[in-house]
Design an enzyme around this catalytic site. Structure first.
Site, PDB file in Angstrom:
ATOM      1  N   PRO A  16       0.724  -1.164  -0.017  1.00 20.01           N
ATOM      2  CA  PRO A  16      -0.035  -0.118   0.089  1.00 20.01           C
ATOM      3  C   PRO A  16       1.124   1.290   0.042  1.00 20.01           C
ATOM      4  O   PRO A  16       2.058   1.307  -0.009  1.00 20.01           O
ATOM      5  CB  PRO A  16      -0.790  -0.169   1.331  1.00 20.01           C
ATOM      6  N   SER A  22       9.038   2.803  -2.776  1.00 21.49           N
ATOM      7  CA  SER A  22      10.222   3.810  -3.525  1.00 21.49           C
ATOM      8  C   SER A  22      11.289   3.797  -2.922  1.00 21.49           C
ATOM      9  O   SER A  22      12.425   3.402  -3.322  1.00 21.49           O
ATOM     10  CB  SER A  22       9.613   5.477  -3.449  1.00 21.49           C
ATOM     11  N   GLU A 100       5.837   3.662  -9.258  1.00 24.69           N
ATOM     12  CA  GLU A 100       4.436   3.874  -9.746  1.00 24.69           C
ATOM     13  C   GLU A 100       3.901   3.260 -10.990  1.00 24.69           C
ATOM     14  O   GLU A 100       3.252   3.957 -11.610  1.00 24.69           O
ATOM     15  CB  GLU A 100       4.133   5.614  -9.474  1.00 24.69           C
ATOM     16  N   GLN A 102       1.712   1.108 -11.631  1.00 26.15           N
ATOM     17  CA  GLN A 102       0.322   1.013 -11.834  1.00 26.15           C
ATOM     18  C   GLN A 102      -0.351   1.979 -12.563  1.00 26.15           C
ATOM     19  O   GLN A 102      -1.214   2.227 -13.236  1.00 26.15           O
ATOM     20  CB  GLN A 102      -0.298   0.808 -10.269  1.00 26.15           C
TER      21      GLN A 102
HETATM   22  P1  ADP Z   1       5.789   4.089  -0.928  1.00 26.79           P
HETATM   23  O1  ADP Z   1       6.651   4.135  -2.046  1.00 26.79           O
HETATM   24  O2  ADP Z   1       5.412   2.824  -0.676  1.00 26.79           O
HETATM   25  O3  ADP Z   1       4.307   4.865  -1.073  1.00 26.79           O
HETATM   26  P2  ADP Z   1       7.838   5.465   0.663  1.00 26.79           P
HETATM   27  O4  ADP Z   1       9.148   4.754   0.303  1.00 26.79           O
HETATM   28  O5  ADP Z   1       7.548   6.809  -0.182  1.00 26.79           O
HETATM   29  O6  ADP Z   1       6.619   4.532   0.444  1.00 26.79           O
HETATM   30  O7  ADP Z   1       7.835   6.350   2.070  1.00 26.79           O
HETATM   31  C1  ADP Z   1       7.938   5.130   3.149  1.00 26.79           C
HETATM   32  C2  ADP Z   1       8.144   5.978   4.293  1.00 26.79           C
HETATM   33  O8  ADP Z   1       7.176   6.625   4.820  1.00 26.79           O
HETATM   34  C3  ADP Z   1       8.753   5.347   5.525  1.00 26.79           C
HETATM   35  O9  ADP Z   1      10.004   5.128   5.715  1.00 26.79           O
HETATM   36  C4  ADP Z   1       8.256   6.015   6.780  1.00 26.79           C
HETATM   37  O10 ADP Z   1       9.346   7.240   6.567  1.00 26.79           O
HETATM   38  C5  ADP Z   1       6.980   7.053   6.005  1.00 26.79           C
HETATM   39  N1  ADP Z   1       5.778   6.860   6.525  1.00 26.79           N
HETATM   40  C6  ADP Z   1       4.716   7.882   6.968  1.00 26.79           C
HETATM   41  N2  ADP Z   1       3.706   7.178   7.023  1.00 26.79           N
HETATM   42  C7  ADP Z   1       3.910   6.007   7.217  1.00 26.79           C
HETATM   43  C8  ADP Z   1       3.092   4.667   7.734  1.00 26.79           C
HETATM   44  N3  ADP Z   1       1.737   5.035   8.080  1.00 26.79           N
HETATM   45  N4  ADP Z   1       3.531   3.563   7.836  1.00 26.79           N
HETATM   46  C9  ADP Z   1       4.927   3.388   7.408  1.00 26.79           C
HETATM   47  N5  ADP Z   1       5.686   4.311   6.878  1.00 26.79           N
HETATM   48  C10 ADP Z   1       5.068   5.500   6.927  1.00 26.79           C
END
Ligand code: ADP
Length: 202
Positions: A16, A22, A100, A102
């Site tokens: 999610p 990333s 991203e 998707q």
């Molecule tokens: P994604 O690409 O899956 O959206 P990112 O790599 O951009 O994730 O970001 C992950 C980072 O977001 C985590 O290391 C943490 O610092 C931050 N973060 C903010 N909210 C949350 C959450 N609810 N759960 C986990 N990480 C979170």
């Protein structure tokens, strides 16, 4: 740093929002760069052209990337006009990363397979489920075709359990199942949620 796959293969990173997709893509790409491999990273463009940009994690790490509209843009970037990828030989990068994924189109599937067949390590990161917790577009086929799938979890903003779903909020309220995926003018936000705390308005 030799691949355990003896050549090209497909790695998929899913989970999610906020699950660190990333971050994980950036980690893998950074290690490939340290290993002096040639790396190309792409991500969907929000506007209508392709240009230099960066993949950024929510925690602020970045890696250079090319913003693209679709799979055809990536193909053009890697091959030049009308050239078959498998005929490119040494001119293809060792590693192709896409974040991203998707938000691109289903033509990314044959492209990813073609690159893997041509010897490229393909690393794709994206959402496995939409805000309704339904499989996201063509992602299931990518998962099925990948040599390696890493499914990451975030932290549920309600209870702190591992979160596998992206909660969509519109004006602070859970979105409805049939709300359009793109809502113009609405104030919307997303949170990571576990199965118990993921909600859809009836
Ligand atoms: P994604 O690409 O899956 O959206 P990112 O790599 O951009 O994730 O970001 C992950 C980072 O977001 C985590 O290391 C943490 O610092 C931050 N973060 C903010 N909210 C949350 C959450 N609810 N759960 C986990 N990480 C979170």
């Amino acid at each position: 740093l030799k691949s355990p796959y003896h050549g090209g293969h497909l790695e998929v990173i899913v989970g999610p929002m906020f699950s660190g997709k990333s971050e994980e893509l950036i980690r893998r790409v950074t290690r490939a760069v340290i290993a002096r491999q040639r790396v190309s990273v792409f991500k969907p463009a929000l506007d209508d052209r392709y240009h230099d940009t960066a993949v950024a994690s929510h925690a602020g790490r970045t890696v250079n990337a090319v913003a693209v509209r679709d799979a055809a843009d990536i193909r053009a970037h890697l091959s030049g006009e009308g050239t078959l990828l498998h005929a490119q030989g040494d001119t293809l990068p060792d590693v192709v990363g896409i974040d991203e994924v998707q938000f691109l189109d289903a033509a990314i599937i044959p492209l990813a397979l073609e690159l893997a067949d041509a010897g490229v390590r393909v690393i794709l990161a994206g959402l496995d489920q939409d805000f309704r917790a339904e499989p996201f577009g063509f992602m299931p086929e990518l998962l099925a075709r990948a040599e390696s799938v890493e499914k990451l979890t975030a932290i549920c903003t309600v209870c702190g359990a591992p979160a596998t779903r992206s909660q969509r909020l519109i004006g602070g309220q859970p979105a409805r199942f049939d709300d359009p995926v793109v809502l113009v003018g609405a104030e919307e936000s997303y949170e990571a949620r576990c199965r118990v705390h993921h909600e859809l308005r009836g």
